[in-house]
Scaffold this active site. Structure first.
Site, PDB file in Angstrom:
ATOM      1  N   LYS A 163       0.860  -1.183   0.000  1.00 25.98           N
ATOM      2  CA  LYS A 163       0.000   0.000   0.000  1.00 25.98           C
ATOM      3  C   LYS A 163       0.891   1.226   0.000  1.00 25.98           C
ATOM      4  O   LYS A 163       2.017   1.181   0.490  1.00 25.98           O
ATOM      5  CB  LYS A 163      -0.891   0.017   1.248  1.00 25.98           C
ATOM      6  CG  LYS A 163      -2.136   0.850   1.083  1.00 25.98           C
ATOM      7  CD  LYS A 163      -3.212   0.087   0.322  1.00 25.98           C
ATOM      8  CE  LYS A 163      -4.478   0.894   0.150  1.00 25.98           C
ATOM      9  NZ  LYS A 163      -5.550   0.047  -0.389  1.00 25.98           N
TER      10      LYS A 163
HETATM   11  P1  NAD Z   1     -13.356   7.517  -2.803  1.00 28.71           P
HETATM   12  O1  NAD Z   1     -12.329   8.564  -2.550  1.00 28.71           O
HETATM   13  O2  NAD Z   1     -13.867   7.296  -4.188  1.00 28.71           O
HETATM   14  O3  NAD Z   1     -14.644   7.777  -1.872  1.00 28.71           O
HETATM   15  C1  NAD Z   1     -14.571   7.918  -0.484  1.00 28.71           C
HETATM   16  C2  NAD Z   1     -15.954   8.340  -0.002  1.00 28.71           C
HETATM   17  O4  NAD Z   1     -15.946   8.405   1.425  1.00 28.71           O
HETATM   18  C3  NAD Z   1     -16.371   9.731  -0.480  1.00 28.71           C
HETATM   19  O5  NAD Z   1     -17.757   9.744  -0.753  1.00 28.71           O
HETATM   20  C4  NAD Z   1     -16.061  10.610   0.723  1.00 28.71           C
HETATM   21  O6  NAD Z   1     -16.858  11.812   0.746  1.00 28.71           O
HETATM   22  C5  NAD Z   1     -16.450   9.675   1.835  1.00 28.71           C
HETATM   23  N1  NAD Z   1     -15.860  10.047   3.117  1.00 28.71           N
HETATM   24  C6  NAD Z   1     -14.629  10.524   3.379  1.00 28.71           C
HETATM   25  N2  NAD Z   1     -14.494  10.770   4.683  1.00 28.71           N
HETATM   26  C7  NAD Z   1     -15.670  10.425   5.257  1.00 28.71           C
HETATM   27  C8  NAD Z   1     -16.162  10.460   6.585  1.00 28.71           C
HETATM   28  N3  NAD Z   1     -15.418  10.912   7.579  1.00 28.71           N
HETATM   29  N4  NAD Z   1     -17.415  10.007   6.808  1.00 28.71           N
HETATM   30  C9  NAD Z   1     -18.181   9.557   5.796  1.00 28.71           C
HETATM   31  N5  NAD Z   1     -17.792   9.513   4.513  1.00 28.71           N
HETATM   32  C10 NAD Z   1     -16.543   9.957   4.260  1.00 28.71           C
HETATM   33  O7  NAD Z   1     -12.743   6.172  -2.199  1.00 28.71           O
HETATM   34  P2  NAD Z   1     -13.129   4.668  -2.568  1.00 28.71           P
HETATM   35  O8  NAD Z   1     -12.204   4.207  -3.622  1.00 28.71           O
HETATM   36  O9  NAD Z   1     -14.595   4.556  -2.736  1.00 28.71           O
HETATM   37  O10 NAD Z   1     -12.665   3.934  -1.219  1.00 28.71           O
HETATM   38  C11 NAD Z   1     -13.505   3.850  -0.082  1.00 28.71           C
HETATM   39  C12 NAD Z   1     -12.996   2.740   0.803  1.00 28.71           C
HETATM   40  O11 NAD Z   1     -12.987   1.521   0.079  1.00 28.71           O
HETATM   41  C13 NAD Z   1     -11.576   2.913   1.341  1.00 28.71           C
HETATM   42  O12 NAD Z   1     -11.493   2.325   2.614  1.00 28.71           O
HETATM   43  C14 NAD Z   1     -10.741   2.107   0.357  1.00 28.71           C
HETATM   44  O13 NAD Z   1      -9.511   1.678   0.918  1.00 28.71           O
HETATM   45  C15 NAD Z   1     -11.684   0.953   0.112  1.00 28.71           C
HETATM   46  N6  NAD Z   1     -11.445   0.199  -1.129  1.00 28.71           N
HETATM   47  C16 NAD Z   1     -11.473   0.798  -2.340  1.00 28.71           C
HETATM   48  C17 NAD Z   1     -11.292   0.040  -3.486  1.00 28.71           C
HETATM   49  C18 NAD Z   1     -11.407   0.623  -4.869  1.00 28.71           C
HETATM   50  O14 NAD Z   1     -11.355  -0.153  -5.842  1.00 28.71           O
HETATM   51  N7  NAD Z   1     -11.612   1.907  -5.022  1.00 28.71           N
HETATM   52  C19 NAD Z   1     -11.037  -1.340  -3.380  1.00 28.71           C
HETATM   53  C20 NAD Z   1     -11.019  -1.921  -2.122  1.00 28.71           C
HETATM   54  C21 NAD Z   1     -11.234  -1.141  -1.009  1.00 28.71           C
END
Ligand code: NAD
Length: 425
Positions: free
Chosen positions: A113
């Site tokens: 990561k």
């Molecule tokens: P992203 O940046 O696209 O979206 C994050 C979302 O969370 C946004 O809507 C943001 O406004 C919201 N957010 C941020 N802080 C917040 C808070 N304090 N309370 C509530 N909402 C809040 O990110 P993503 O890619 O959707 O990732 C989200 C999670 O999923 C992370 O933990 C990431 O590690 C995990 N993840 C992502 C992927 C991927 O393919 N994108 C894969 C596996 C895991």
């Protein structure tokens, strides 16, 4: 850090949260001390200072990280996060989760990561590009299509991946699309990658509901986070006939007891600078209230430590499907288990993303691209098989799905470590 559920919640260290589950699984597996010590320690942790000339001509220095937790199963894989909350222990935990995640779904990758401590929303496009390229320059000896392959995570997306691909290719002197996944389609991205994590969340939700004997049609759910994972999970769950009663993002939650129109909310967000601020499709609630709603399925898809020992007792959902990485703190696990809430853990539920990242890397190396239908079919199969294997392990040992997922993953990585010897890189 104590795991005592009575301890007041004070933002648990994600690495310790990961380790307490690792310890539980290691005990069940009877892991020997040598393997335990090897597998708990990241193989490599690189910290860099990234100087960037800002638009006003001043130079600012950002802190960047890349942690390779384990590369026994293959090159290490894991996203890059841009956030002010990034710190070494968080990156170490996320890197370890990637190792376990790749092992759970059976793809030939280790875990890594990366992250940069920054607020991407405060940076101009030019500043973001210079930051991303400088980070890549500093990581040129860490990254590589057969070594360590980054991908998007919170705060990064296709554009950052395109810059990394371009910068790395310039540095090594030839086009190297397989050095990074989550690229734009025209640059060698895969069909289905954008939807992959949310789709995996949907497939896992269906598998879990089937075990609970609940028909998805008409079943209620709430989704925290409305970025890539949250919004696509919400959309696909709604397409399965589920009623999405609440969604949220950093601006707060939006609740409609009749069910929200997710497509409309996505369109609103896309025309509103990426947030739901001012969205009128539901009554405004807080993120905390969303987690405690009386729904059948809860999908935390924002960030770590959202369900913790302060609110776990108030959760009413029957099923939690972890779209985010580490949304439940270790101290909340026992409370949820006692309440009989089924939790599909992050390392299983959100593994659809890394699975299709792997497919992207395979296609880049083949120089031959698959149809969306083929990507979906193969990814769905991987997710269903992984769910079943974890479910069987949970039945066999009478443990939660979370600890079962760690048992499956750690068992595999430990076996490979034994076969290869102690230095797998
Ligand atoms: P992203 O940046 O696209 O979206 C994050 C979302 O969370 C946004 O809507 C943001 O406004 C919201 N957010 C941020 N802080 C917040 C808070 N304090 N309370 C509530 N909402 C809040 O990110 P993503 O890619 O959707 O990732 C989200 C999670 O999923 C992370 O933990 C990431 O590690 C995990 N993840 C992502 C992927 C991927 O393919 N994108 C894969 C596996 C895991």
């Amino acid at each position: 850090m104590s795991n005592n559920a009575t301890v007041k919640h004070s933002s648990e260290n994600p690495f310790e949260s990961m380790m307490s589950r690792f310890d539980e699984a290691a005990k069940i597996l009877g892991l020997d001390e040598g393997s335990y010590n090897v597998l708990k320690s990241p193989q490599k942790a690189v910290i860099v200072s990234i100087p960037v000339t800002m638009d006003d001509g001043k130079v600012k220095v950002f802190e960047g990280f890349r942690v390779v937790h384990n590369a026994n199963l293959g090159p290490s894989k894991g996203g890059i996060r841009y956030s002010m909350d990034v710190h070494l222990d968080e990156v170490k935990a996320l890197a370890a989760w990637m190792t376990w995640k790749c092992a759970v779904v059976g793809i030939p990758y280790g875990g890594a990561k990366g992250g940069i401590k920054c607020n991407p929303r405060e940076l101009s496009k030019g500043e973001l590009e210079r930051l991303t390229r400088s980070y890549t320059d500093l990581m040129v000896n860490v990254f590589g299509p057969d070594k360590d392959i980054p991908a998007p995570d919170m705060g990064t997306g296709q554009q950052e991946m395109a810059w990394i691909m371009d910068e790395y290719s310039k540095l090594v002197g030839h086009s190297t699309p397989a050095v990074v996944t989550g690229k734009p389609l025209v640059l060698g991205g895969s069909l289905g990658r954008v939807e992959a994590t949310g789709r995996g969340v949907m497939v896992s939700t269906r598998s879990a509901l089937a075990k609970l004997g609940i028909n998805p049609v008409g079943t209620t759910c709430a989704v925290q986070g409305f970025g890539n994972v949250g919004s696509i999970s919400a959309k696909l769950l709604q397409m399965q006939g589920m009623k999405v009663l609440a969604i949220s993002d950093v601006t707060g939650g939006y609740f409609n007891p009749e069910g929200l129109n997710v497509e409309e909310a996505i369109a609103y967000r896309d025309n509103n600078n990426g947030t739901l601020e001012g969205y009128k499709g539901g009554k405004k609630i807080s993120n905390e209230e969303l987690l405690e709603l009386d729904v059948t399925v809860l999908v935390p898809a924002a960030m770590e430590d959202q369900i913790n020992n302060e609110n776990a007792d108030k959760i009413k959902a029957k099923l939690i499907v972890e779209g985010a990485n580490g949304p439940t703190s270790a101290s909340a696990d026992a409370i949820l288990n006692k309440k009989g809430i089924m939790v599909v853990p992050d390392i299983l539920a959100n593994a659809g993303g890394v699975t299709v990242s792997y497919f992207e890397w395979v296609q880049n190396r083949l120089g031959y691209f698959w149809t969306e239908e083929r990507v979906y079919r193969r990814a769905d199969r991987v997710m269903k098989q992984a769910f079943e294997a974890v479910y069987q392990a949970s039945q066999k040992h009478t443990i939660s799905l979370r600890i079962a997922a760690y048992v499956v993953a750690i068992g595999k990585v430990a076996e490979v470590e034994k076969l290869r010897g102690k230095f797998g890189v």
